[in-house]
Design an enzyme around this catalytic site. Structure first.
Site: not given
Length: 255
Positions: A61, A106, A109
């Site tokens: 992120a 992220g 992910e």
């Protein structure tokens, strides 16, 4: 734009393009959702590659952006964050992540949203959110545990450590490790081969597996049964069985 959708040979490449590290800020998350939904709708996209470029997949992120957000702001944003990744996970077509360099937070992910992960020898994956006093918030606690099992997932999430490609392969976090300069080529080849397959049967297979992982076995078997019987109404099933009988296995053309 920080994410692009490029289509060739039936394969749509979702290309992250926010140098230098492809940090996943809010605008990038929203664009990712928009293009994942476009890839879902488009009939000329029959398989998808997620790619961050030759040097990095996505390093996580945008921490500076997140640092400026208070509790109220993140309550309002957290669903949008998850929805952007879920849009990728729900693309009803084969999806492969082509992972080079860092895939952290992220970025990891996002790779978890794919059906298959091809990692370069230079890849490093991990969920380092704990080092920020946080936990994964874009599906990491759920998809990682389903992929590698709860104990291995907890080790990665509790410690925040990064794993190199060989350990990612041993854990099941990566499915194939190749030289870094071959990652995209091999990912595209994987997707292009499946793009030639029976689109509805591939969609059925993906939905049956994914639903089965999220529910009890009886429900999963019911989903499988309904799709299996339903596919007998398709032209692809007729074409596939006719080719098998007349030419032998593996020679049917579905396009």
């Amino acid at each position: 734009m920080t994410v692009h959708l490029e289509v060739a040979e039936g394969v749509g490449t979702l290309r992250l393009d926010r140098p230098p590290m492809n940090a996943l800020d809010v605008a990038t998350q929203d664009r990712l959702k928009e293009l994942a939904e476009e890839a879902t709708r488009r009939e000329d996209v029959r398989a998808v590659v997620i790619y961050g470029g030759e040097k990095v997949f996505a390093a996580g992120a945008d921490i500076k952006e997140m640092q400026a957000m208070d509790h109220t702001a993140m309550v309002l944003r957290a669903r949008g964050l998850q929805d952007s990744f879920t849009a990728v996970a729900r693309i009803p077509k084969p999806v492969v992540a082509a992972v080079t360099g860092y895939a952290l937070g992220g970025g990891c992910e996002l790779a978890l949203c794919a059906d298959y992960r091809i990692a370069g020898e230079n890849a490093k994956l991990g969920q380092p959110e704990i080092l920020l006093g946080l936990i994964p918030g874009a599906g990491g606690t759920q998809r990682l545990a389903r992929l590698v099992g709860p104990s291995k997932a907890k080790d990665l999430i509790f410690t925040g450590r990064q794993v190199k490609a060989d350990e990612a392969l041993a854990l099941g976090l990566a499915d194939r490790v190749v030289p870094a300069d071959e990652v995209y080529t091999q990912a595209h080849a994987w997707a292009a081969r499946l793009a030639q397959g029976p689109a509805l049967a591939l969609r059925a297979a993906k939905e049956a597996v994914d639903t089965g992982l999220e529910t009890d076995i009886d429900t999963g078997l019911a989903v499988e049964r309904n799709w299996f019987a339903g596919l007998f109404a398709t032209e692809d099933r007729e074409r596939g069985m006719r080719s098998f009988v007349e030419e032998g296995p593996g020679k049917a053309k579905f396009l």
